[in-house]
Design an enzyme around this catalytic site. Structure first.
Site, PDB file in Angstrom:
ATOM      1  N   LYS A 244       0.827  -1.196   0.000  1.00 34.05           N
ATOM      2  CA  LYS A 244       0.000   0.000   0.000  1.00 34.05           C
ATOM      3  C   LYS A 244       0.865   1.251   0.000  1.00 34.05           C
ATOM      4  CE  LYS A 244      -3.357  -0.382   2.721  1.00 34.05           C
ATOM      5  NZ  LYS A 244      -4.672  -0.392   3.364  1.00 34.05           N
TER       6      LYS A 244
ATOM      7  N   ARG B 194      -2.909   3.041   8.723  1.00 34.83           N
ATOM      8  CA  ARG B 194      -3.228   1.721   8.157  1.00 34.83           C
ATOM      9  C   ARG B 194      -1.968   0.866   8.093  1.00 34.83           C
ATOM     10  NH1 ARG B 194      -6.203   5.230   4.555  1.00 34.83           N
ATOM     11  NH2 ARG B 194      -8.438   4.710   4.529  1.00 34.83           N
TER      12      ARG B 194
ATOM     13  N   GLY C 126      -5.855 -10.358   8.752  1.00 40.93           N
ATOM     14  CA  GLY C 126      -5.400 -10.697  10.087  1.00 40.93           C
ATOM     15  C   GLY C 126      -4.531  -9.605  10.675  1.00 40.93           C
TER      16      GLY C 126
ATOM     17  N   MET D 101      -3.583  -5.558  11.533  1.00 36.84           N
ATOM     18  CA  MET D 101      -4.406  -4.542  12.168  1.00 36.84           C
ATOM     19  C   MET D 101      -5.245  -3.745  11.165  1.00 36.84           C
ATOM     20  SD  MET D 101      -3.447  -1.447  14.652  1.00 36.84           S
ATOM     21  CE  MET D 101      -3.836  -0.217  13.420  1.00 36.84           C
TER      22      MET D 101
ATOM     23  N   ARG E 164      -4.473  -0.898  -6.739  1.00 39.13           N
ATOM     24  CA  ARG E 164      -3.784  -2.200  -6.791  1.00 39.13           C
ATOM     25  C   ARG E 164      -4.317  -2.947  -7.992  1.00 39.13           C
ATOM     26  NH1 ARG E 164      -6.677  -4.692  -1.382  1.00 39.13           N
ATOM     27  NH2 ARG E 164      -8.808  -4.250  -2.051  1.00 39.13           N
TER      28      ARG E 164
ATOM     29  N   SER F 277      10.379 -42.506 -25.541  1.00 40.94           N
ATOM     30  CA  SER F 277       9.299 -41.688 -25.014  1.00 40.94           C
ATOM     31  C   SER F 277       9.198 -41.965 -23.517  1.00 40.94           C
ATOM     32  CB  SER F 277       7.991 -42.033 -25.724  1.00 40.94           C
ATOM     33  OG  SER F 277       6.956 -41.245 -25.185  1.00 40.94           O
TER      34      SER F 277
ATOM     35  N   CYS G   9       5.434 -38.667 -22.506  1.00 38.55           N
ATOM     36  CA  CYS G   9       3.992 -38.826 -22.647  1.00 38.55           C
ATOM     37  C   CYS G   9       3.282 -39.103 -21.327  1.00 38.55           C
ATOM     38  CB  CYS G   9       3.659 -39.890 -23.684  1.00 38.55           C
ATOM     39  SG  CYS G   9       4.202 -41.524 -23.262  1.00 38.55           S
TER      40      CYS G   9
END
Lengths: 872, 872
Positions: B22, B92, B101, B103, B336, B762, B829
């Protein structure tokens, strides 16, 4: 110019490639000055050249043969066709390896209508002379020209009938003369020409016949079966005739320089006076023991004895010698290393070493695994065995031999044993529940499973003879089985040969064990030659004791799941794996811990302070699950659960490929409490035994089935936490290690990461082989046998380590592991490790020990010593 | 001296580590000159230092905060506690990754008993001012001091009750003033001190609270679950308050720069006039669509639109933007990258590319596999799905979504389908006999088996949604099942999400498919970035056509045993494996050859001359055996054999570990006639199609399960002999290759030897994984899920190639194979090959192609291109 022909005086025993085995030995004996009838050898190179040139003797070859014949004349004073002293020779084939199917002997070559008269005159015995001539005609006609022996024999039979005679020795000189004429007539009619009177022509034809016989179908088949190259060719030996049938001072015989059955020193063999080799073989007269010769012809006996001793010293081995005495003069016709029984083989080698004929390294190199195995286990009497035809065969899973009554369930076997019977347990396959039944049996037979199946592993561990994976055995129920159309009822007497993998109806007498091998002497010698130790795979006190007695330096693999095979414990174990929740599991584990702790105490007490590796539980769970509805019902009753519960849980736990399923430390990840219980029991038991006995115990806790370092670290941490809690303050006084099995290909690749957490590695070659080759030990016997037949595989990879795949993985893991931890202890505990062929490879890996079932320890030590000596 | 504090004007979007996501974006927007409320960020380093120093803000930190506050005062003209223009801020948290979870926000910090009065006066709105103050008290009390929100809310409820009011907006300024007093009293009582009146003290406490919240248990759990390091720390953003609730020219909203559901261009979002962010979240008032803002505040709308476009260009991605309008002035509070649906994700990326906002490489790198998969398959409506709780889950084996009626047998499923029902097939596990039942179903659910089990492979091949290995599903019989205590009866409606592996009761609406992804455009771009081709695993004309349509360059694996799944053929196949002797087998083979030849003709016709690899039979035979007594009886009747015969033979063929048993070319060794028949059918069909269509067909015959060069050479020789005989004079005109699967660890080690005989390799990563990790695909789901939970495994090795083990073996095999034969064609394969995580590894191996089920081809191509771009 190639030398196609060598006089005996020109060659030596090293020239077996060129002169064949017989020719090389005749040359060697000539060089030693022994009384060998003189002669020469046409080389194997001549044979190959002949076969490549359109089956034509070249002029060069013929010229060299004529030159050799002339030299032989110079040496003997005899020449072909000589009116006074005609040269007679024998012609015999002789390739590098003794090989049935090659051309037989032609004797008396050089006889013809003229020289037979000279022989009659010189020997003053016309009957002898004509007998010799007719023998030449018969042998030449048969082995050189391919005529039927029966056609010749008919003439003799007809003559005897005409004169009312019963035996050949009743025929007179005139009779034999008449036979000679009839034989010549037969030859003329069948071959459309006369029997060749020219000895040289006889000789060329005989040489060509020997060369041609290299490519006959019998010889080819033999070579294919015994992996002998087609490019060797055969030599031809031409040798002056000597006659053992020249009267009472002549004779012939075969003698061994030691007893080939038991190995005792001293001549062993038999002879006939006034006889030729054929007569000994024909068995019309009974030969006398060689010791009698000491009285009949004492001088010749002494000379023979001295020559045998000389040859034995010279060849450094027990010799099988053919001799002929012609009018008191001893001739040696052949010598070769004598065949012997397994028991004799070991005794002879030890004696040769004590007598300083062979040194320690030779002693080590010359012991063969099969002889050692046979010496450690009971065997059937060789002669009795040869008369019997096996009705069933399978994989020779555990050596030894036994006779007993067939039982088809562990219960009935146990009951029969209690009644005093000797028991053979016959099962489709065995499982942990059968363990008691196996213990009471003389032998175990299964219709399924390979060299590492449950039955095989358990039987080998107990030293019980076992044949597994008998494809044609069809076990119908608990009281009968069929093999093809044949029914085997409960109680039928079977004889099982675990060494050959063959099974017979009825009893076969066992070999009397008169000699015991001085195993301790051998082990002491072996141990000096290997830095790799040998441990035992064992968990019962009995097996541990056996292992230590057989020279184990410790226990390399004690399988804790084997401890749950016993009936009461099995029930507990089933309670554990069928438990619905942690509480129930902890409940069972509490009881199991007491039991396990006692087990571990027994182990420590038995292993006397030696290194002891205990593997935590590694079940493919299915081995412990109820197998049928009935069993589910039984288990439900015993555990106080409902049938539905047990059945549902059993179904949930069943796996499509249990070998690739919920095994090993996966159990320790999902149910940490189980491994924790085991780890606690291991260290607590160790601590108690130390306290009780004062012996220092150093348990090595082994975690199976690791594929990843994080996984291993996770489980290690979990059990170590339990150990620390469990020992609390005592911890300091106990040294334990925690290591891992390396048995998954992935573990080999990340061995460097795993080595950061592990104190030791132990390769599990069984599982590593299963995964690397995509081959289940249980399902493989049929596939492996098809692959061996098709020569796609050289060996069963469960018996002989697969070097290209499994071996390469092990090498990788060792390199990576040691890179991180140079001190990392590394062992191998799969069955294949102990195989002699594997050990040659393993000895170059930087490993500390191999571990195998107790009875394979001597063989493993031997192979290690042999591999070491071979590399010196 | 550390710089603990950054003004927004000092940072940039690259500093997410230091400033948090942020903070970095606020700084970036500030740098861009956008109207961001001014502020500063306390760094993550400060957080970590704080936490390491015993949770104390240092004097240094405090000093820097005070300095920053002063600078903020200079920028805004507002200071804390100012009697005219008090500074109010929001606080924030903001770590590098968005993390629930942590603050929550504290708004209005700086208010106290004095400044609230100034705010009331300045705003001419006391109600607004006291509401702001009480919000501060409540947020501060809760998120900073840990008091219960409910305790605060009770006060409001009580007050409303006392005055007979229903809604908060009915409360007056006086009411709020009273609430403020009660809140302060509550604070005093609970915290035993006064609410701090000093804004600086408020700020320090808020910063400390954010820092402390880094270590709260919710945050820790979230980090552990999402593999986020504990060492990142969180930053704190302190920002000047702006108010959207300042009357009718104020407002707040959230807007996406494009439609996040469908991807369309143009603003998408909603807003509220006269409101704060909380009010939007609370949902009391209904927000208006953002387009309405164009009418209400046209100037601000235009400004917002331009800013969104600017941000989208700047961040090169669709943006999720929060804004507030305070008295006609627009502020951007956060931007964002916006979350979007899978369908939108692809459309947006393609549009961004077309608009030249991102280049080709960015386009390639930013497509996510889950979005592509979702775009190729139907999905449930996202919103409907979120309201439902799954009653059962398992492995997401084949993506897509479907609703239908549960049926428990292939027969009943087929019948229901015929009646017009949409069907969900529910089985314990599927087997070849179920193939028709699967084909008619919308989805397949099994209780056993992993990502490579029969059900998973077949469903994926057909593009049918499937969930396998549902542990809690207990299929009782052919008409019902239980999940825990719940009963599922035949006909019950289920909804299956093959993308998430979840299963629901009842119907869930399907997402409307309004946009189709321009797959061709994407494929064309991807193909430029990879030299590794992508082929399809397919054998039915339908699957082959799907594969080619989805971009396959050929068929990498046509499994011939799949052709025997159909009921009549299964009978023939059973006749073959139950045959008693060669004559009987040859008899069946004659019939089967006609059928197989027709199959191969269909394959060639469908594959249009593209490279086509046909694998010879590779059954674990048990898949084809009768499973019960009833089935044995049925088969016996159908084959005209006795029940006993069939039962005995079935028992004989049963294997303990079929994956390690009689499989692959082992069949070709033991029964050469089977492989010979197949090889003849392959080349004869090719020849006929060439004649009929003129297309050049070059079949590649693939031999499975090789472990040894001799083994491969043996089988190759056998089938080549049959081919030569079969084609006789035609042979020259047909080019065929014979190669091998490399799927056993041993084969990797001896790849150099095998390469001498093989035209191509293969890799079969399924089997290679099974063997290398000792993990059965059938039994592994439970183990793998436990291992993923315990973080021992990062990924399911059947979904993501195990590099350390399986990858290392492949590397080895490629090196050794190419050493001998530099031109050796090499493919892969197995299912894991197509997984994006695997491809990053595979792209560095020198392989020519990978082959996967048709519907995974786009994803494989995408991953190849991504891996290539990542390495540029």
């Amino acid at each position: 110019m190639n030398q196609w022909v060598y006089l005996f005086s020109e060659g030596s025993k090293e020239q077996k490639d060129l002169l064949g085995g017989k020719g090389a030995n005749l040359a060697e004996m000539t060089k030693l000055g022994l009384p060998v009838p003189r002669g020469f050898t046409v080389t194997t190179e001549a044979c190959l050249y002949y076969l490549n040139q359109g089956n034509q003797l070249t002029d060069e070859m013929k010229m060299q043969v004529i030159t050799a014949v002339k030299k032989l004349a110079d040496q003997t004073g005899k020449t072909f066709n000589d009116a006074k002293n005609p040269l007679l020779v024998s012609v015999r084939s002789g390739s590098k390896f003794s090989m049935p199917g090659m051309m037989d002997t032609v004797l008396n070559l050089g006889l013809n209508d003229q020289t037979v008269e000279v022989l009659a005159k010189n020997s003053q015995n016309p009957r002898f002379a004509y007998d010799c001539y007719r023998r030449l005609l018969q042998m030449f006609g048969n082995v050189v020209m391919g005529m039927e022996t029966a056609d010749f024999e008919k003439k003799i039979t007809a003559l005897k009938k005409a004169h009312g005679l019963a035996y050949d020795n009743e025929l007179t000189a005139l009779h034999w003369q008449q036979i000679v004429n009839e034989y010549k007539e037969l030859y003329r009619k069948k071959m459309n020409r006369e029997f060749p009177q020219d000895p040289i022509e006889q000789l060329y034809l005989a040489i060509e016949a020997v060369f041609n016989s290299w490519n006959n179908s019998r010889a080819k088949t033999y070579r294919r079966l015994h992996d002998i190259s087609d490019d060797l060719g055969t030599a031809v030996n031409i040798q002056e005739m000597v006659f053992g049938n020249f009267g009472e001072t002549s004779g012939t015989g075969v003698v061994f320089s030691r007893n080939p059955s038991l190995g005792d020193r001293g001549l062993f063999g038999e002879y006939l006076i006034n006889a030729q080799g054929e007569d000994v073989v024909a068995g019309i007269r009974t030969p006398k023991p060689i010791q009698v010769l000491a009285e009949e012809l004492p001088e010749q006996f002494q000379q023979l004895k001295m020559i045998c001793e000389q040859l034995e010293h010279h060849y450094q081995d027990m010799q099988d010698v053919e001799f002929t005495i012609e009018r008191e003069k001893l001739f040696i016709l052949q010598t070769r290393n004598g065949k012997r029984t397994s028991k004799a083989a070991l005794a002879i080698l030890l004696d040769l070493h004590k007598e300083q004929i062979i040194n320690e390294k030779e002693l080590i190199q010359r012991i063969e695994a099969k002889d050692l195995a046979a010496a450690l286990h009971p065997n059937f009497e060789e002669q009795a065995l040869q008369k019997r035809v096996a009705f069933l065969s399978g994989l020779a899973a555990s050596p030894g031999a036994a006779t007993g009554a067939a039982y088809f369930s562990a219960e009935s076997a146990t009951e029969a044993k209690a009644r005093g019977e000797r028991v053979i347990l016959v099962r489709e396959e065995t499982s942990p529940e059968d363990i008691e039944g196996i213990a009471v049996s003389e032998a175990v037979i299964t219709s399924r499973g390979g060299m590492t199946s449950h039955a095989a592993v358990v039987a080998r561990g107990m030293g019980i003879c076992s044949v597994v994976g008998c494809e044609h055995l069809n076990v119908l129920n608990e009281s009968r089985a069929t093999v093809n159309e044949e029914m085997i009822e409960e109680g039928a007497i079977l004889s099982v040969d675990g060494t050959s993998g063959k099974i017979y109806f009825g009893e076969i007498p066992m070999e009397e064990v008169t000699h015991t091998v001085a195993l301790d002497e051998l082990q002491a010698i072996w141990d000096q030659y290997s830095t790799i130790q040998v441990r035992a795979n064992a968990e019962t006190p009995r097996d541990i004791a056996t292992g230590l007695a057989l020279g184990a330096t410790g226990i390399g693999l004690a399988r804790t799941e084997h401890m749950f095979f016993e009936k009461n414990r099995l029930l507990q174990f089933r309670r554990l794996i069928l438990a619905d929740n942690l509480a129930e599991r902890l409940d069972v584990l509490k009881e199991l811990k007491t039991v396990q702790k006692q087990d571990f105490k027994f182990i420590y007490q038995a292993s006397l302070g030696k290194a002891t590796t205990i593997r935590l539980l590694d079940p493919p769970l299915h081995e412990f699950l109820p197998k049928s509805s009935d069993e589910c019902r039984e288990v439900a009753t015993e555990l106080g659960k409902t049938f539905n519960e047990v059945e549902r849980k059993t179904e949930n736990l069943a796996e499509v490929n249990p070998m690739l399923g919920f095994r090993g430390l996966r159990l320790g990840v999902v149910y940490p409490e189980i491994y924790q219980m085991q780890a606690e029991a291991i260290v607590e038991a160790a601590y108690e035994v130390m306290e009780e006995t004062g012996t220092v115990i150093q348990p090595e806790i082994m975690i199976p089935f690791t594929i990843d370092a994080t996984e291993f670290a996770h489980v290690r941490q979990s059990i170590e936490a339990a150990i620390i809690t469990s020992l609390a303050s005592k911890k300091d006084s106990l040294n334990y290690q925690i290591g891992t099995m390396i048995e998954m290909p992935r573990a080999c690749f990340v061995a460097d990461e795993i080595a950061q957490y592990a104190d030791f590695f132990s390769f599990g070659t069984n599982d590593l082989t299963q995964m690397t080759l995509g081959l289940s030990r249980d399902d493989s016997p049929r596939i492996i046998s098809e692959y061996l037949d098709a020569k796609i595989l050289k060996d069963d990879p469960f018996q002989v380590l697969d070097e290209a795949g499994v071996g390469a993985l092990m090498k990788l893991a060792i390199e990576r592991g040691r890179q991180v931890n140079p001190q990392l202890k590394i062992g191998i505990c799969g069955e294949a490790a102990a195989h002699p062929k594997s050990i040659a490879f393993l000895k170059d890996l930087a490993i500390d020990y191999i571990s195998c079932s107790p009875f394979r320890i001597p063989q493993a030590k031997m192979s290690l010593a042999q591999a070491k000596v071979a590399s010196l």
